[in-house]
Scaffold this motif. Structure first.
Motif, mmCIF file in Angstrom:
data_model
loop_
_atom_site.group_PDB
_atom_site.id
_atom_site.type_symbol
_atom_site.label_atom_id
_atom_site.label_comp_id
_atom_site.label_asym_id
_atom_site.label_seq_id
_atom_site.Cartn_x
_atom_site.Cartn_y
_atom_site.Cartn_z
ATOM 1 N N ASP A 199 -13.341 0.800 -1.569
ATOM 2 C CA ASP A 199 -13.269 2.034 -2.348
ATOM 3 C C ASP A 199 -14.390 2.972 -1.908
ATOM 4 O O ASP A 199 -15.522 2.868 -2.361
ATOM 5 C CB ASP A 199 -13.374 1.722 -3.843
ATOM 6 C CG ASP A 199 -13.035 2.961 -4.664
ATOM 7 O OD1 ASP A 199 -12.695 4.008 -4.064
ATOM 8 O OD2 ASP A 199 -13.099 2.882 -5.902
ATOM 9 N N TYR A 209 0.427 10.609 -3.398
ATOM 10 C CA TYR A 209 -0.380 10.923 -2.205
ATOM 11 C C TYR A 209 -1.715 11.576 -2.577
ATOM 12 O O TYR A 209 -2.239 12.405 -1.859
ATOM 13 C CB TYR A 209 0.437 11.751 -1.205
ATOM 14 C CG TYR A 209 1.468 10.865 -0.544
ATOM 15 C CD1 TYR A 209 1.231 10.306 0.695
ATOM 16 C CD2 TYR A 209 2.640 10.514 -1.200
ATOM 17 C CE1 TYR A 209 2.139 9.430 1.279
ATOM 18 C CE2 TYR A 209 3.559 9.635 -0.639
ATOM 19 C CZ TYR A 209 3.303 9.097 0.597
ATOM 20 O OH TYR A 209 4.191 8.233 1.165
ATOM 21 N N LEU A 252 -4.910 6.346 -7.361
ATOM 22 C CA LEU A 252 -4.704 4.933 -7.017
ATOM 23 C C LEU A 252 -5.416 4.035 -8.035
ATOM 24 O O LEU A 252 -6.422 4.440 -8.628
ATOM 25 C CB LEU A 252 -5.276 4.638 -5.622
ATOM 26 C CG LEU A 252 -4.493 5.167 -4.418
ATOM 27 C CD1 LEU A 252 -5.366 5.094 -3.159
ATOM 28 C CD2 LEU A 252 -3.198 4.383 -4.212
ATOM 29 N N ARG A 255 -9.959 3.696 0.522
ATOM 30 C CA ARG A 255 -9.743 4.936 -0.220
ATOM 31 C C ARG A 255 -10.879 5.920 0.047
ATOM 32 O O ARG A 255 -12.029 5.676 -0.296
ATOM 33 C CB ARG A 255 -9.672 4.650 -1.722
ATOM 34 C CG ARG A 255 -9.778 5.929 -2.543
ATOM 35 C CD ARG A 255 -9.276 5.771 -3.919
ATOM 36 N NE ARG A 255 -10.220 5.136 -4.820
ATOM 37 C CZ ARG A 255 -10.088 5.172 -6.145
ATOM 38 N NH1 ARG A 255 -9.064 5.796 -6.695
ATOM 39 N NH2 ARG A 255 -10.972 4.562 -6.925
ATOM 40 N N THR A 263 -5.398 10.192 -3.626
ATOM 41 C CA THR A 263 -6.164 8.940 -3.707
ATOM 42 C C THR A 263 -6.891 8.777 -5.051
ATOM 43 O O THR A 263 -7.250 7.668 -5.423
ATOM 44 C CB THR A 263 -7.165 8.801 -2.536
ATOM 45 O OG1 THR A 263 -8.021 9.943 -2.539
ATOM 46 C CG2 THR A 263 -6.447 8.694 -1.194
ATOM 47 N N ALA A 276 -6.304 11.406 4.250
ATOM 48 C CA ALA A 276 -6.759 10.445 3.228
ATOM 49 C C ALA A 276 -5.637 9.450 2.904
ATOM 50 O O ALA A 276 -5.871 8.238 2.822
ATOM 51 C CB ALA A 276 -7.192 11.173 1.957
ATOM 52 N N SER A 277 -4.409 9.963 2.767
ATOM 53 C CA SER A 277 -3.271 9.084 2.459
ATOM 54 C C SER A 277 -2.976 8.159 3.633
ATOM 55 O O SER A 277 -2.707 6.969 3.445
ATOM 56 C CB SER A 277 -2.017 9.912 2.166
ATOM 57 O OG SER A 277 -2.237 10.707 1.045
ATOM 58 N N ILE A 287 0.652 4.249 -2.757
ATOM 59 C CA ILE A 287 0.327 5.661 -2.469
ATOM 60 C C ILE A 287 1.488 6.567 -2.889
ATOM 61 O O ILE A 287 1.287 7.703 -3.327
ATOM 62 C CB ILE A 287 -0.103 5.879 -0.984
ATOM 63 C CG1 ILE A 287 -0.810 7.241 -0.795
ATOM 64 C CG2 ILE A 287 1.060 5.787 0.002
ATOM 65 C CD1 ILE A 287 -2.177 7.340 -1.335
ATOM 66 N N ILE A 295 -6.752 -1.342 -3.806
ATOM 67 C CA ILE A 295 -7.702 -0.780 -2.836
ATOM 68 C C ILE A 295 -8.556 -1.895 -2.225
ATOM 69 O O ILE A 295 -9.022 -2.789 -2.951
ATOM 70 C CB ILE A 295 -8.602 0.257 -3.537
ATOM 71 C CG1 ILE A 295 -7.744 1.470 -3.953
ATOM 72 C CG2 ILE A 295 -9.748 0.699 -2.628
ATOM 73 C CD1 ILE A 295 -8.458 2.407 -4.879
ATOM 74 N N LEU A 335 -14.120 6.298 -2.200
ATOM 75 C CA LEU A 335 -13.827 7.593 -2.806
ATOM 76 C C LEU A 335 -15.112 8.380 -3.043
ATOM 77 O O LEU A 335 -15.209 9.544 -2.728
ATOM 78 C CB LEU A 335 -13.086 7.375 -4.135
ATOM 79 C CG LEU A 335 -12.624 8.626 -4.866
ATOM 80 C CD1 LEU A 335 -11.395 9.223 -4.215
ATOM 81 C CD2 LEU A 335 -12.325 8.331 -6.345
ATOM 82 N N ARG A 367 0.848 -1.203 0.000
ATOM 83 C CA ARG A 367 0.000 0.000 0.000
ATOM 84 C C ARG A 367 0.881 1.250 0.000
ATOM 85 O O ARG A 367 0.559 2.262 -0.619
ATOM 86 C CB ARG A 367 -0.948 -0.019 1.206
ATOM 87 C CG ARG A 367 -1.893 -1.209 1.190
ATOM 88 C CD ARG A 367 -3.072 -1.029 2.108
ATOM 89 N NE ARG A 367 -2.737 -0.955 3.511
ATOM 90 C CZ ARG A 367 -2.956 -1.925 4.404
ATOM 91 N NH1 ARG A 367 -3.486 -3.079 4.020
ATOM 92 N NH2 ARG A 367 -2.659 -1.760 5.679
ATOM 93 N N TYR A 409 -5.531 5.363 3.909
ATOM 94 C CA TYR A 409 -5.293 4.344 2.882
ATOM 95 C C TYR A 409 -4.144 3.429 3.325
ATOM 96 O O TYR A 409 -4.233 2.204 3.252
ATOM 97 C CB TYR A 409 -4.991 4.984 1.515
ATOM 98 C CG TYR A 409 -4.476 3.941 0.553
ATOM 99 C CD1 TYR A 409 -5.342 2.983 0.025
ATOM 100 C CD2 TYR A 409 -3.120 3.849 0.267
ATOM 101 C CE1 TYR A 409 -4.867 1.962 -0.784
ATOM 102 C CE2 TYR A 409 -2.636 2.823 -0.550
ATOM 103 C CZ TYR A 409 -3.516 1.879 -1.073
ATOM 104 O OH TYR A 409 -3.045 0.860 -1.855
#
Ligand code: F0G
Length: 487
Positions: free
Chosen positions: A60, A47, A52, A390, A49, A380-381, A42, A57, A62, A38, A384
């Motif tokens: 997901d 960095y 990606l 994500r 998302t 967020a990073s 990333i 993932i 997102l 992972r 993940y």
């Protein structure tokens, strides 16, 4: 036939738990990769998302855009699609569904929501005019500004408070709207825009009463109201849940009343009904004719608007399903579960729970990361990295720079964990809650981000960044120590 009408059921313990009112018949295998992989992913994604690859993932989250699960009826409808450049029966089925659900006669199909924003902005905004609204959405604002308009956000004082028990944080502040009309006059205001389940402030709904009050002012100043209906089903559901007058109302009647106040209704079908598409609706022939020719220029012929006929069929069925309480309550009930649990664990999240996703307050989560080092992007990073989940940054990276090149710091720094309809289970939701809590307990290890490559337009989509310092390595070491493994 009567049916349980929402996706929560009271358990013997007294707790209200989300229970699916559907069964899963097609599944997609997921991969939870070790933290070292992972980390590689990333790094490669800068960095960001958005960059990606889904093979890296686990969950997901997102967005819900184009990722909601379809029903058996939607998928089977796609087989009867009628391929034709013009006059496709698929379009007429969709037109009929849209008329029924939204109560508008003219239906202009577009390939997705922002295409509707493009046409509406080109036709109805004159240079220098303002567009008052409850809150902007990223693509909406860009289209309006490209066409010479200026977005005015006239939300209520409660709207940006993270922790709140106000039921309708998506309301427009009526006094502020009045002041806008007084300052700019009828000619200075292009139209008033209301966004259902206001996306960027945490999926917060407006009330029907607020729509009525906005309508009354629009009538007084002879100004058009435009409704962004991309998340209208969830807003209607929350009106039913939270506004006394509507507690026994039919969702269909609520939708009809909401749309009835707006001269123009537009939506991203990727959210409201299916996986692709969108539309603009009106009852006015005059407004329809003003938009029609641009539709053909930008989107395609009037009976497909940039969509495939299969997508149009799925949209027709999906729009009708928007009137089903069990469909539109599914995502809010899982979001509520995640929000209430994280809140109880002390993690800063937007309350009350709204639509679209669980929104984590990155400023409260990472108070040691300055806003110009993008705490929501860093969070967020970091999430993940420690979970394979994500989410999406909804903070200063999603904002823009001013004339001097300085970041316009976002009002709120959010990490959004979307809950697309009927996609995730309760155990997956519990996993998300668990890893967010672990990260919160180890928040001191997380640092900020800086740009490697920053695009001038909508930079959050394609920009690449890097961590300031070696915080990801420290986070990985602590993770492996606590869990004793790499997953
Ligand atoms: N309006 C709202 C309220 C939206 O949330 C979106 C998209 C759009 C318009 C644009 O629609 O993507 O079909 O062109 N929201 C997505 C999201 C991208 O992830 O929140 P689109």
């Amino acid at each position: 036939m009567t049916n349980q009408n929402k996706n929560t059921i009271k358990f013997y313990s007294g707790e209200e738990i989300p229970v699916e009112l559907h069964k899963v018949r097609i599944v997609q295998k997921l991969f939870l990769k070790p933290i070292e992989e992972r980390f590689e992913a990333i790094e490669k994604a800068g960095y960001n998302t958005f960059l990606l690859n889904t093979k890296d993932i686990f969950l997901d989250q997102l967005t819900d855009s184009g990722t909601n699960a379809m029903s058996d009826n939607q998928v089977s409808s796609m087989l009867q699609a009628d391929d034709a450049y013009a006059g496709s029966q698929s379009f007429y089925r969709m037109e009929e569904a849209a008329r029924e659900v939204f109560g508008k006669h003219y239906v202009l199909p577009v390939h997705q929501g922002r295409a509707a924003e493009n046409i509406i902005s080109q036709v109805f905004i004159k240079k220098g005019q303002v567009i008052p609204m409850n809150y902007h959405f990223t693509t909406t604002k860009e289209h309006m500004e490209i066409n010479g308009g200026k977005v005015l956000e006239i939300y209520t004082d409660e709207a940006l408070k993270i922790k709140s028990d106000v039921k309708f944080k998506g309301n427009i502040d009526i006094d502020k709207l009045k002041a806008v009309f007084e300052e700019y006059g009828r000619e200075g205001v292009a139209f008033v825009r209301m966004e259902a389940s206001t996306n960027l402030i945490g999926g917060q709904p407006f009330s029907m009463q607020n729509m009525r009050d906005v309508r009354a002012l629009c009538d007084q100043y002879n100004t058009m109201m435009v409704l962004d209906a991309s998340l209208i089903g969830e807003n209607a559901y929350m009106i039913k849940e939270r506004e006394e007058e509507f507690k026994n109302a039919d969702i269909k009647d609520i939708l009809n009343e909401m749309c009835g106040y707006a001269e123009l209704v537009y939506f991203s079908s990727r959210k409201v009904s299916s996986t692709r598409g969108g539309g603009i609706l009106t009852n006015s022939e005059d407004l329809y004719l003003k938009m029609r020719d641009l539709l053909v220029l930008f989107e395609g012929f009037l009976t497909y608007g940039g969509m495939s006929v299969r997508e149009i069929e799925a949209m027709a069925v999906g729009l009708k399903e928007t009137c089903d309480d069990t469909v539109i309550s599914q995502s809010p009930s899982f979001i509520k579960y995640a929000v209430d649990n994280l809140d109880a664990l002390g993690v800063p999240v937007i309350t009350p729970a709204g639509a679209l996703g669980c929104h984590i307050d990155a400023k409260g989560f990472l108070p040691h990361v300055p806003q110009k080092e993008y705490p929501a992007g860093a969070l967020a990073s970091a999430l993940y990295l420690v979970s394979g989940i994500r989410g999406m940054e909804r903070g200063t990276i999603s904002s823009v720079r001013d004339e001097n090149g300085d970041d316009i710091l976002a009002d709120v720094e959010l990490l959004r964990l979307a809950f697309p309809r009927r996609v995730f289970t309760l155990s997956q939701t519990m996993f998300a809650v668990d890893r967010v809590k672990w990260l919160y307990d180890n928040r001191d290890l997380v640092g900020g981000l800086e740009w490697i490559q920053e695009p001038p337009l909508l930079r959050f989509f394609m920009g690449t960044l890097k961590p300031i310092g070696d915080w990801p390595q420290k986070l990985i070491a602590k993770f492996k120590k606590d869990f004793g493994e790499s997953l």
